[in-house]
Design an enzyme around this catalytic site. Structure first.
Site, PDB file in Angstrom:
ATOM      1  N   HIS A 159       0.815  -1.220   0.000  1.00 49.40           N
ATOM      2  CA  HIS A 159       0.000   0.000   0.000  1.00 49.40           C
ATOM      3  C   HIS A 159       0.849   1.272   0.000  1.00 49.40           C
ATOM      4  O   HIS A 159       0.334   2.351  -0.249  1.00 49.40           O
ATOM      5  CB  HIS A 159      -0.935   0.002   1.218  1.00 49.40           C
ATOM      6  N   ASP A 367       3.429   9.291  -0.853  1.00 51.07           N
ATOM      7  CA  ASP A 367       2.223   8.571  -0.484  1.00 51.07           C
ATOM      8  C   ASP A 367       1.990   7.477  -1.517  1.00 51.07           C
ATOM      9  O   ASP A 367       2.080   7.742  -2.722  1.00 51.07           O
ATOM     10  CB  ASP A 367       1.026   9.546  -0.486  1.00 51.07           C
TER      11      ASP A 367
HETATM   12  C1  GDG Z   1      -2.204   3.789   3.241  1.00 51.05           C
HETATM   13  C2  GDG Z   1      -1.192   4.458   2.305  1.00 51.05           C
HETATM   14  C3  GDG Z   1      -2.888   4.377   0.480  1.00 51.05           C
HETATM   15  C4  GDG Z   1      -8.736   9.924   7.878  1.00 51.05           C
HETATM   16  N1  GDG Z   1      -9.217  10.680   8.887  1.00 51.05           N
HETATM   17  C5  GDG Z   1     -10.426  10.194   9.178  1.00 51.05           C
HETATM   18  C6  GDG Z   1     -10.683   9.109   8.334  1.00 51.05           C
HETATM   19  N2  GDG Z   1      -9.633   8.974   7.550  1.00 51.05           N
HETATM   20  C7  GDG Z   1      -9.562   7.980   6.478  1.00 51.05           C
HETATM   21  C8  GDG Z   1      -9.698   8.663   5.137  1.00 51.05           C
HETATM   22  C9  GDG Z   1      -9.079   7.642   4.214  1.00 51.05           C
HETATM   23  C10 GDG Z   1      -8.049   7.000   5.110  1.00 51.05           C
HETATM   24  O1  GDG Z   1      -8.350   7.319   6.460  1.00 51.05           O
HETATM   25  C11 GDG Z   1      -6.665   7.518   4.834  1.00 51.05           C
HETATM   26  O2  GDG Z   1      -6.210   6.901   3.669  1.00 51.05           O
HETATM   27  P1  GDG Z   1      -4.959   7.442   2.861  1.00 51.05           P
HETATM   28  O3  GDG Z   1      -4.906   6.738   1.582  1.00 51.05           O
HETATM   29  O4  GDG Z   1      -5.116   8.914   2.713  1.00 51.05           O
HETATM   30  O5  GDG Z   1      -3.680   7.191   3.775  1.00 51.05           O
HETATM   31  P2  GDG Z   1      -3.061   6.005   4.722  1.00 51.05           P
HETATM   32  O6  GDG Z   1      -3.847   5.818   5.951  1.00 51.05           O
HETATM   33  O7  GDG Z   1      -1.641   6.407   4.936  1.00 51.05           O
HETATM   34  O8  GDG Z   1      -3.155   4.677   3.824  1.00 51.05           O
HETATM   35  C12 GDG Z   1      -1.913   5.272   1.246  1.00 51.05           C
HETATM   36  C13 GDG Z   1      -3.764   3.596   1.423  1.00 51.05           C
HETATM   37  O9  GDG Z   1      -3.005   2.900   2.418  1.00 51.05           O
HETATM   38  C14 GDG Z   1      -4.605   2.566   0.684  1.00 51.05           C
HETATM   39  O10 GDG Z   1      -3.812   1.737  -0.080  1.00 51.05           O
HETATM   40  O11 GDG Z   1      -3.702   5.196  -0.330  1.00 51.05           O
HETATM   41  O12 GDG Z   1      -0.980   5.838   0.342  1.00 51.05           O
HETATM   42  O13 GDG Z   1      -0.281   5.288   3.038  1.00 51.05           O
HETATM   43  O14 GDG Z   1     -10.019   6.674   3.832  1.00 51.05           O
HETATM   44  O15 GDG Z   1     -11.033   8.947   4.895  1.00 51.05           O
HETATM   45  N3  GDG Z   1     -11.816   8.385   8.368  1.00 51.05           N
HETATM   46  C15 GDG Z   1     -12.740   8.748   9.297  1.00 51.05           C
HETATM   47  N4  GDG Z   1     -12.558   9.787  10.149  1.00 51.05           N
HETATM   48  C16 GDG Z   1     -11.420  10.532  10.121  1.00 51.05           C
HETATM   49  O16 GDG Z   1     -11.280  11.487  10.902  1.00 51.05           O
HETATM   50  N5  GDG Z   1     -13.886   8.051   9.354  1.00 51.05           N
END
Ligand code: GDG
Length: 496
Positions: A159, A367
């Site tokens: 990821h 990322d």
């Molecule tokens: C890893 C990789 C890759 C955030 N704050 C809240 C909340 N979130 C949710 C978002 C989103 C998720 O968390 C974050 O996903 P990201 O993709 O931005 O980042 P990582 O957590 O680092 O994920 C990344 C991912 O895996 C998938 O392969 O894209 O590059 O680092 O869904 O919405 N959700 C809620 N409340 C919050 O305050 N409910």
């Protein structure tokens, strides 16, 4: 139809009471969606620690998903999770060599826990199952399963980014880590860039090759590697944004920002997300545009993450200081430019917040993909969409060319993009949004899952393919090491 066994470090099935989300994090979101339609099991760590590892499986059925969890020992947690996963691989794979810990005990803990995972998982695997292992915590699982005789198809998805070869080689155990990947039938990366970096390592560091079927050959093994960009459940997001909770939150946010345009940022509090750079860019914007100061506000949602790790505590302290400085300089008696929240919101609340924001700032320094960028697009009002400002270093930037793409290291670029986003006419906003939404909808989480699972099923099973594998050529370093261990004239020459 064979069953799908998903293996990930944490297991967080969606909880309707939390707005449909088990925990904050992109991986949890994606896996919950992956298992929704396949029969199978989701296996991983329970999140609990116990004094001594027992291997006791805890099986439950949650929201239609069979969940199997195991508790870990406290030392495991420190060495494997807080250690090798979050202090070694995470920073290194996000290009933060300065934060990378090269501690031998972490590597040992990592191997031990991966073996424990594999041993606990073994009795659950039936002959026709396919196994899909997720992320950097669990790279050696397939190697351990193979050692125990498992011949099922096993796939792996990373990821986070796969970094440039020069970074990987700073790891004392880099060769073993890459070799472990060759026990998978299929390795998935987020982007072509990560795929190429991995191939670069294989070709130049271990003199591997690609055969005429496009498989990578090295360590006397072969595997298929490809890019499978992850997506979001766009349809679901577009639906929940119409629900009651999202609407209420939207109305509330609009009422709070009547005379101001809201810009939003949503990230786990992590140094890879470029939060400091974003704030400095916003500060530059306020400095450079006195006329617009009274017309904007930034809402930054940043739930705490990995807060037992020092680098995360340090970041939190720096952000507190930076936000205090900016708010101190630019606040009025009835207004603060940055609202900063360290709690998480329900998914449906988040959808309402996204929709109320005229622009989103997504500025990671590295990322794998970044799902927030895609969720923001999915939640917009098609008749009056906001503008996505996106770092070129997010994997998502490859697919989301119609965002305003910026380099987060440049405060000026962030400031200029903000100015552009906030003054952009409806026609251009719609044109950009339509192109972005088209991609977010087409390359959604279902497409990601189905493409990966189909590619894994298409791999030859045991005994289906007897093509000869040539052993890799002996590396000059191996020859040197062998010579040093022997007493012959070659060894003397080497020592000299
Ligand atoms: C890893 C990789 C890759 C955030 N704050 C809240 C909340 N979130 C949710 C978002 C989103 C998720 O968390 C974050 O996903 P990201 O993709 O931005 O980042 P990582 O957590 O680092 O994920 C990344 C991912 O895996 C998938 O392969 O894209 O590059 O680092 O869904 O919405 N959700 C809620 N409340 C919050 O305050 N409910």
């Amino acid at each position: 139809m064979s069953r799908l066994i998903v293996v990930s470090n944490r297991v967080n099935p969606p909880n309707p009471a939390e707005g449909g989300e088990g925990s904050v994090g992109g991986l949890a979101m994606a896996l919950a969606a992956a298992l929704r339609e396949y029969s199978g099991i989701w296996f991983g760590w329970s999140g609990k620690t116990i004094p001594e590892f027992t291997g006791q499986l805890n099986m439950q059925r949650i929201e239609g998903v069979t969940v199997a969890t195991v508790d870990l020992e406290e030392t495991d947690y420190q060495e494997y999770y807080n250690g090798y996963a979050n202090k070694t691989l995470w920073p290194l794979f996000h290009y933060r060599v300065d934060l990378t810990a090269y501690d031998r005990s972490f590597g040992e803990g990592y191997d031990r826990v991966n073996k424990r995972f594999a041993e606990t998982l073994l009795p659950l695997i039936e002959p026709d199952d396919i196994v899909w292992v997720h992320d950097y915590h669990l790279i050696p699982v397939a190697r351990e399963l193979r050692r125990m005789g498992v011949t099922n198809r096993i796939g792996f998805f990373l990821h986070i980014p796969w970094p440039a070869h020069q970074l990987v080689t700073t790891l004392p155990r880099h060769r073993a880590l890459v070799e472990a990947l060759f026990h998978y039938d299929l390795i998935g990366f987020q982007t072509e860039e990560s795929l190429q970096a991995f191939e670069g390592y294989v070709f130049s560091e271990v003199h591997g090759s690609k055969n005429d079927r496009g498989e990578l050959v090295a360590f006397g093994q072969r595997t298929q590697a490809a890019a499978f960009p992850i997506g979001v459940d766009a349809k679901d997001f577009a639906e929940i944004v119409q629900g009651e909770t999202a609407r209420k939150v939207y109305d509330r946010m609009m009422a709070h920002s009547v005379f101001r345009k809201m810009i939003v940022g949503v990230d786990r509090l992590d140094y890879s997300k470029g939060l400091e750079e974003r704030l400095v860019g916003f500060e530059r914007f306020l400095h450079d545009h006195p006329d617009l100061r009274s017309k904007v506000m930034l809402l930054q949602i940043a739930p705490l993450s990995r807060d037992e790790v020092e680098a995360y505590q340090d970041l939190r302290g720096r952000l507190d200081g930076l936000i205090g400085r900016i708010n101190g300089a630019y606040a009025e008696m009835d207004f603060t430019p940055i609202r900063y929240v360290n709690r998480s919101y329900r998914r449906d609340e988040l959808a309402g917040i996204y929709r109320a924001a005229k622009a989103a700032l997504v500025t990671p320094l590295r990322d794998g993909m970044n799902l927030v960028a895609k969720e923001y697009v999915a939640a917009q009002d098609p008749e009056d969409p906001g503008v996505l400002i996106l770092s070129r270093f997010a994997g998502a930037a490859r697919q989301m060319r119609d965002a305003l793409i910026i380099n987060p290291n440049s405060p000026e670029e962030i400031s200029d993009a903000l100015e552009r986003a906030l003054s952009m006419g409806l026609k251009e906003r719609k044109r950009r949004w339509e192109a972005l939404f088209d991609n977010v909808e087409r390359e959604d989480v279902t497409a990601w899952r189905d493409n990966f699972v189909a590619a894994l099923r298409a791999r030859p099973g045991p005994g289906e393919d007897d093509a000869e594998i040539k052993p890799p050529p002996v590396r000059s370093l191996d020859v040197a090491a062998k010579a040093l261990r022997t007493q012959g004239p070659e060894a003397k020459a080497m020592r000299a």
